[in-house]
Design a protein around this motif. Structure first.
Motif, short mmCIF file in Angstrom:
data_model
loop_
_atom_site.label_atom_id
_atom_site.label_comp_id
_atom_site.label_asym_id
_atom_site.label_seq_id
_atom_site.Cartn_x
_atom_site.Cartn_y
_atom_site.Cartn_z
N ALA B 96 -2.61 2.15 -11.42
CA ALA B 96 -3.09 0.86 -10.72
C ALA B 96 -1.61 0.28 -10.53
O ALA B 96 -1.61 0.30 -9.20
CB ALA B 96 -3.25 -0.67 -11.70
N LEU B 97 -0.26 0.25 -11.40
CA LEU B 97 0.50 0.08 -11.05
C LEU B 97 1.89 0.32 -9.88
O LEU B 97 2.60 -0.19 -9.83
CB LEU B 97 1.66 -0.07 -12.26
N LEU B 98 1.15 2.22 -10.23
CA LEU B 98 2.31 2.59 -9.48
C LEU B 98 1.14 3.13 -8.06
O LEU B 98 2.18 2.44 -6.66
CB LEU B 98 1.87 4.36 -9.34
N SER B 99 -0.03 2.38 -7.63
CA SER B 99 -0.46 2.32 -6.59
C SER B 99 0.46 1.16 -5.79
O SER B 99 0.48 0.81 -5.14
CB SER B 99 -1.79 2.04 -6.95
N CYS B 100 0.45 -0.14 -6.54
CA CYS B 100 0.75 -1.87 -5.99
C CYS B 100 2.01 -1.05 -5.51
O CYS B 100 2.29 -1.32 -4.78
CB CYS B 100 0.95 -2.23 -7.35
N GLY B 101 3.45 -0.01 -6.72
CA GLY B 101 4.62 0.34 -5.99
C GLY B 101 4.75 0.90 -4.41
O GLY B 101 5.00 0.74 -3.76
N ILE B 102 3.46 1.76 -4.86
CA ILE B 102 3.51 2.75 -3.03
C ILE B 102 2.79 1.54 -2.20
O ILE B 102 3.53 1.67 -0.88
CB ILE B 102 2.70 3.54 -3.45
N PHE B 103 1.63 1.10 -2.64
CA PHE B 103 1.30 0.64 -1.25
C PHE B 103 2.08 -1.45 -0.88
O PHE B 103 2.37 -1.45 0.35
CB PHE B 103 -0.41 -0.49 -1.88
N SER B 104 3.00 -1.17 -1.79
CA SER B 104 3.84 -2.69 -1.50
C SER B 104 5.17 -1.91 -0.77
O SER B 104 5.79 -2.68 0.68
CB SER B 104 4.82 -3.34 -2.68
N ALA B 105 5.39 -0.60 -0.53
CA ALA B 105 6.99 0.42 0.41
C ALA B 105 6.03 0.41 1.63
O ALA B 105 6.10 0.50 3.09
CB ALA B 105 7.11 1.53 -0.14
N ILE B 106 3.88 -0.07 1.92
CA ILE B 106 3.84 -0.54 3.36
C ILE B 106 3.31 -1.73 3.81
O ILE B 106 2.88 -1.77 4.65
CB ILE B 106 2.70 0.57 3.66
N SER B 107 3.29 -2.93 2.69
CA SER B 107 3.09 -3.97 3.24
C SER B 107 3.72 -4.95 3.14
O SER B 107 4.36 -4.66 1.51
CB SER B 107 1.34 -3.90 1.96
N GLY B 108 4.08 -5.94 2.83
CA GLY B 108 5.02 -6.88 3.45
C GLY B 108 4.73 -8.45 2.36
O GLY B 108 4.55 -8.89 2.25
N SER B 109 3.42 -8.54 2.13
CA SER B 109 2.50 -9.33 1.22
C SER B 109 1.80 -9.15 -0.11
O SER B 109 0.81 -7.94 -0.02
CB SER B 109 1.41 -9.51 2.56
#
Lengths: 208, 423
Positions: B96-109
């Motif tokens: 879950a944490l890594l998914s947040c990290g990866i999604f953060s790299a395509i999302s500014g929010s």
């Protein structure tokens, strides 16, 4: 509890259905105010088209630079100008759909009369500031137009093209604030729903 | 005394329920009038407030995030990461944490990140026996990575206010972002290993891993192209946002996960959020001009200079102030009100403005998971349908870890500054 919230209820919130439901409670003479709602919605739709155009032209710029080896000199100026247009055009709809960020910690728990007063104050300030902005910016834009001022950029676009949306946007916002102010006494006291609840509802629905 | 009067007037206006953007604009206008200055300053500020190519990245990153959110990208990302690390102790939490990290790299929010990953991770973690407070705390805190790991909308706005390079700010957010993921990840693994927190998922087969990874690969590729392009100098952050939006659309359409109605909603939501953010930018511009005319930033700098011992004292006091304000004010307003006031002091003390931007955003992250205004708390609460108290209890350890990371950034500024000045 103190929380940031947006208010729901006094404005013809979001969906046209609620607008019409609210409208039916209004005296027939005031139903013409729906025209103002229509202007706000139309302006927001134009803004939505603009954001897509911005994405397309900026992606095209990268393509033009690397694939066609022919970078454009207009995308930056046109993109920025469209961004200004979209922001100000969507302002009135943002007021109409209660989308603006505000702190309702105190007023949310206040009696109905105070909540109405708070909404009235909000609409007066927004309407007043918008009228002032229209008045001041119109004079400045006319001056830009008559003096033929141009932006100090490669495209040298006339200044008034980027100034006009501010006048149009605040004019629409002033109209929407006035329309909501007139309708305020005919509507139930605004029930405040937290901004978080409103935003997360839409977001969690999307994520699902 | 004047700064106190101005702050009191602003607080009063905000408490009446007046939108933040108009509280700032109205107060700024009032202050200009009181000073006896010409109202011609208002149109100058209105015309100049948004006329900046850099700001164009905000609506386009929002559009990209919204398209990906509505295209269900979070689900694919989580499944792919889970297939690789789900069998570790605490593996689903780490996924879950890594998914947040990866999604953060395509999302500014942050909110989008929490909502996107939370929707798929919360049911899975609950099924595997993770404690509800731990699950919800992890997802709320993991979501905050969205505004630290580039692209980050608050860092773009900070860059515009402080006139700093967005590319450098984006790079500066990477180190602290990775540090946060590491600290959160260690806590997750240790909590699973020693706290008897949860069962791991069965080890995925190679075919399952390949299938899940291939499904998520285009999204990862999107992040690589976008961020790689910025750092390679191929395109500006603003152009990267447009490329990102176009790629997001292409990916979701190719995967048939985005309907026409979804696309229209993504566009509508992006316009709405853009307007809300930019209206505050406009209001803050007028307010900023007014407080500059009253020399408030200089007075604040003088107060710090005469009453606060050195940079450590400044950092501690500013942190406390921001954490307190963050309890009541949302992130963008915090940024737009406080940065112009504090920046002269930051520069006067010789602190690096890039470091300060990242530090400020880390404090905003903490504000996002502290009640009563912590937006991520409410997002996760709605997804899990649990009482808010459970989420709040769960974020406490994560807030402490974030404060620990904030202290590390103060002690070792190179965590922030190494990448932007060496890459």
């Amino acid at each position: 509890m103190a929380h940031e919230a947006t208010h729901k209820g006094s404005g013809a919130h979001g969906a046209p259905a609620s607008a019409s439901a609210d409208g039916e409670r209004l005296p027939p003479s005031l139903r013409a105010l729906r025209i103002v709602d229509g202007i706000s919605v139309t302006a927001a739709r134009i803004a939505a088209v603009m954001i897509v155009i911005i994405a397309v032209i900026l992606a095209y710029e990268v393509l033009a630079r690397y694939v066609f080896r022919a970078p454009t000199r207009w995308t930056s100026d046109v993109g920025t100008t469209l961004m200004i247009w979209l922001t100000f055009l969507a302002m009135a709809q943002s007021l109409r759909s209660d989308g603006m960020i505000r702190i309702t910690a105190v007023v949310a728990n206040a009696p109905a009369s105070v909540r109405k007063l708070s909404q009235g104050f909000t609409l007066v300030v927004i309407g007043g500031f918008s009228l002032l902005a229209v008045w001041l910016c119109f004079g400045a834009m006319v001056e830009s137009f008559t003096m033929g001022r141009r932006q100090p950029t490669m495209l040298q676009m006339p200044e008034w093209i980027a100034e006009a949306p501010i006048i149009v946007g605040y004019a629409c916002l002033a109209l929407q604030a006035l329309a909501d102010l007139i309708r305020l006494p005919f509507r139930p006291a605004p029930a405040f729903v937290s901004h978080e609840e409103a935003e997360l509802h839409s977001m969690t629905e999307d994520a699902r | 005394m004047i700064p106190i009067y101005i702050v009191s007037a602003l607080v009063l206006l905000l408490l009446t329920g007046l939108p933040v953007a108009f509280a700032l604009a109205a107060l700024g206008t009032g202050l200009i009038v009181l000073k006896g200055l010409p109202l011609a300053l208002i149109p100058t500020n209105l015309f100049g407030s948004l006329n900046d190519f850099v700001l164009l990245a905000v609506p386009l990153f929002l559009l990209m995030s919204n398209i990906l959110l509505k295209g269900g990208v979070g689900r694919d990302l989580f499944r792919a990461v889970q297939s690789w690390v789900g069998h570790w102790p605490g593996g689903i939490g780490v996924a879950a944490l890594l998914s947040c990290g990866i999604f953060s790299a395509i999302s500014g929010s942050s909110v989008t990140t929490a909502a996107t990953v939370g929707t798929v991770a919360v049911p899975e973690m609950t099924k595997r026996g993770y404690k509800p407070s731990f699950t919800l705390g992890l997802l709320a805190a993991g979501g905050t990575l969205g505004i630290l790991i580039p692209p980050s909308i608050p860092l773009i706005v900070y860059g515009v206010i402080a006139e700093e390079s967005i590319g450098k700010l984006f790079l500066a957010g990477v180190g602290p972002g990775i540090l946060l993921i590491t600290v959160f990840g260690l806590y997750t693994v240790l909590s699973a290993a020693f706290g008897g927190n949860a069962a791991a998922s069965p080890r995925a087969s190679w075919s399952e891993r390949t299938e899940a990874t291939l499904r998520a690969l285009p999204t990862v590729l999107l992040a690589v192209v976008m961020l790689g392009g910025i750092y390679a100098g191929a395109f500006t952050p603003t152009e990267a946002s447009a490329i990102g939006a176009a790629m997001a659309l292409a990916i979701t359409v190719a995967q048939r996960s985005l309907s026409w109605a979804d696309f229209l909603r993504a566009v509508k939501d992006s316009v709405q959020t853009t307007t809300v953010i930019f209206l505050i930018v406009v209001g803050a511009k007028i307010f900023g001009q007014a407080i500059t005319l009253y020399q408030i930033p200089q007075q604040v700098a003088h107060i710090f200079d005469t009453h606060v011992p050195g940079t450590v004292g400044f950092i501690v006091i500013v942190s406390l102030i921001l954490l307190f304000i963050g309890l009541f004010l949302e992130s963008m307003s915090m940024l737009l009100i406080m940065v112009p006031v504090l920046l002269p002091t930051v520069l006067g003390l010789g602190l690096d403005p890039i470091w300060f931007g990242v530090y400020f955003v880390l404090l905003i992250e903490i504000a996002l998971i502290t009640p009563p205004v912590g937006l991520n708390l409410f997002v996760i609460q709605a997804i899990a349908n649990k009482p808010l108290g459970v989420v709040v209890r769960g974020v406490v350890p994560f807030v402490l870890m974030m404060l620990f990371v904030a202290a590390l950034l103060s002690l070792f500024p190179q965590i922030v500054l190494w990448l932007p000045f060496h890459l």
